[in-house]
Design an enzyme around this catalytic site. Structure first.
Site, PDB file in Angstrom:
ATOM      1  N   ASN A 273       0.818  -1.209   0.000  1.00 52.21           N
ATOM      2  CA  ASN A 273       0.000   0.000   0.000  1.00 52.21           C
ATOM      3  C   ASN A 273       0.846   1.251   0.000  1.00 52.21           C
ATOM      4  O   ASN A 273       1.948   1.288   0.548  1.00 52.21           O
ATOM      5  CB  ASN A 273      -0.971  -0.005   1.196  1.00 52.21           C
ATOM      6  CG  ASN A 273      -0.447   0.797   2.375  1.00 52.21           C
ATOM      7  OD1 ASN A 273      -0.574   2.012   2.438  1.00 52.21           O
ATOM      8  ND2 ASN A 273       0.183   0.100   3.323  1.00 52.21           N
ATOM      9  N   ALA A 274       0.299   2.273  -0.648  1.00 50.54           N
ATOM     10  CA  ALA A 274       0.873   3.618  -0.546  1.00 50.54           C
ATOM     11  C   ALA A 274      -0.322   4.574  -0.463  1.00 50.54           C
ATOM     12  O   ALA A 274      -0.567   5.369  -1.359  1.00 50.54           O
ATOM     13  CB  ALA A 274       1.751   3.942  -1.733  1.00 50.54           C
TER      14      ALA A 274
ATOM     15  N   LEU B  15      -0.863   8.230   3.934  1.00 50.55           N
ATOM     16  CA  LEU B  15      -1.241   8.872   5.204  1.00 50.55           C
ATOM     17  C   LEU B  15      -2.299   9.963   5.049  1.00 50.55           C
ATOM     18  O   LEU B  15      -2.220  11.029   5.657  1.00 50.55           O
ATOM     19  CB  LEU B  15       0.009   9.425   5.897  1.00 50.55           C
ATOM     20  CG  LEU B  15       0.955   8.335   6.439  1.00 50.55           C
ATOM     21  CD1 LEU B  15       2.308   8.929   6.807  1.00 50.55           C
ATOM     22  CD2 LEU B  15       0.359   7.627   7.637  1.00 50.55           C
TER      23      LEU B  15
ATOM     24  N   ASN C 195       3.682   7.168  15.148  1.00 52.30           N
ATOM     25  CA  ASN C 195       4.063   6.530  13.886  1.00 52.30           C
ATOM     26  C   ASN C 195       5.277   7.273  13.347  1.00 52.30           C
ATOM     27  O   ASN C 195       5.149   8.270  12.661  1.00 52.30           O
ATOM     28  CB  ASN C 195       2.889   6.570  12.902  1.00 52.30           C
ATOM     29  CG  ASN C 195       3.269   6.016  11.541  1.00 52.30           C
ATOM     30  OD1 ASN C 195       4.359   5.470  11.375  1.00 52.30           O
ATOM     31  ND2 ASN C 195       2.380   6.161  10.576  1.00 52.30           N
TER      32      ASN C 195
ATOM     33  N   CYS D 146       6.483   5.208   8.992  1.00 54.59           N
ATOM     34  CA  CYS D 146       5.730   4.901   7.776  1.00 54.59           C
ATOM     35  C   CYS D 146       6.596   5.156   6.547  1.00 54.59           C
ATOM     36  O   CYS D 146       7.182   6.232   6.417  1.00 54.59           O
ATOM     37  CB  CYS D 146       4.467   5.744   7.692  1.00 54.59           C
ATOM     38  SG  CYS D 146       3.524   5.347   6.213  1.00 54.59           S
TER      39      CYS D 146
ATOM     40  N   THR E 192       5.168  -1.338   8.070  1.00 55.90           N
ATOM     41  CA  THR E 192       5.381  -2.045   6.800  1.00 55.90           C
ATOM     42  C   THR E 192       6.847  -1.919   6.336  1.00 55.90           C
ATOM     43  O   THR E 192       7.572  -1.045   6.786  1.00 55.90           O
ATOM     44  CB  THR E 192       4.471  -1.459   5.711  1.00 55.90           C
ATOM     45  OG1 THR E 192       4.717  -0.044   5.633  1.00 55.90           O
ATOM     46  CG2 THR E 192       3.008  -1.695   6.009  1.00 55.90           C
TER      47      THR E 192
END
Ligand code: FMN
Length: 291
Positions: A57-58, A61, A117, A120, A183
């Site tokens: 996934n991209a 955010l 986070n 990411c 990820t």
């Protein structure tokens, strides 16, 4: 927590009502989608590829910004409280100062914990991965701890030379827990179209293929730090959750599994408890590797 499963950030946690649904469907705790100080649109489609064995996934955010997120978190908090399920608010930022500001804003919703986070892979050139440099990761923890009265968890990346070094740095800086892992950077190509599949070209790999990397990260970190770890990455079944706990996690993050199983959280929870019953374990803490 009624059970050790934690809804991982970004999957299902995009609104207050979805977080409540995750709580009702079997999560022991839920994590909201990471939010930043300012709203972000994210990347153009295609943003997710779901294949047998892994997800890339991209999403980029995308989020409505911390101020709007407070409303979602407050709604989540209200509904999850009835279920006895804690709410973890996830934030990310471009600078140490913005991390602290975002934390202050989401604290208005009274989350039970804050997740940082700092790992990411989808931040692009405007952001940087704080979890790649121990000193940077520690600075973020110190800044957020200064403005928060709830436990603060640091989410780490396995894409570093030594994740243990970063884990020790965030522990020393005052983190109350570690979330391992986010990820891994990856890419897919459509050969006929002669193009990368994701519009962003590269993305973050999750799902079953990530499990060995996550297990190794959790195992290594748990032997060197005292604070608890939410072991996340590739947990698709109750048996995977058992393995994550045996690797040294205190709780288990579940993300991509939600895209593959209709009631992933409830089913994984039931499978975990069934394994414990069948194999004579009375406590989660009894799930340990042999010495
Ligand atoms: C579609 C998607 C969106 C995600 N968004 C976030 C996010 O906003 N914040 C974050 O910390 N992690 C995010 N993640 C990473 C997950 O929380 C998790 O760390 C990772 O997917 C590994 O767990 P899994 O294999 O169970 O999915 C996202 C993952 C996916 C697949």
């Amino acid at each position: 927590m009624g059970n050790p499963l934690v809804l991982a950030s970004g999957i299902w946690g995009t609104s207050g009502l979805l977080l409540v649904r995750a709580a009702k469907s079997g999560a022991g705790a839920v994590t909201s989608k990471s939010c930043s100080l300012q709203p972000r649109e994210g990347h153009k489609n295609p943003t997710i590829v779901l294949l047998d064995g892994y997800v890339l996934n991209a999403v980029g955010l995308s989020n409505p910004g911390a101020k709007t997120e407070v409303e979602e978190l407050a709604e989540a908090k209200k509904g999850c409280l009835k279920e006895g399920v804690p709410v973890i608010a996830s934030i990310f930022a471009r600078s140490v100062e913005e991390f602290a500001q975002a934390a202050q804003i989401v604290m208005e919703a009274k989350p039970d914990a804050i997740e940082l986070n700092m790992s990411c892979p989808n931040v692009g050139s405007e952001g940087r991965m704080f979890a790649c440099v121990s000193e940077d990761a520690a600075k973020v923890v110190v800044a957020v701890k200064n403005v928060c009265s709830v436990p603060v968890f640091a989410k780490l990346t396995p894409n570093v030379t030594d994740i243990v070094e970063v884990a020790k740095a965030v522990e020393e800086a005052g983190a109350d827990g570690i979330v391992a892992i986010n990820t891994m950077p990856g890419m897919l190509i459509d050969a006929k179209a002669r193009r990368p599949i994701l519009s962003n070209r590269e993305g973050g790999l999750s799902g079953a293929a990530l499990k060995p990397i996550a297990l190794r990260a959790v195992y290594s970190v748990s032997r060197e730090v005292e604070i608890p770890i939410i072991g996340t990455g590739g947990v698709m079944s109750g048996l995977d959750a058992v393995e994550m706990l045996m690797a040294g996690a205190s709780a288990v993050g579940v993300g991509s599994a939600i895209s593959y199983r209709k009631n992933a959280l409830g089913e994984i929870r039931d499978e975990l408890f069934a394994f414990m019953k069948e194999n004579g374990y009375s406590k989660i803490s009894g799930l340990k590797l042999q010495e």
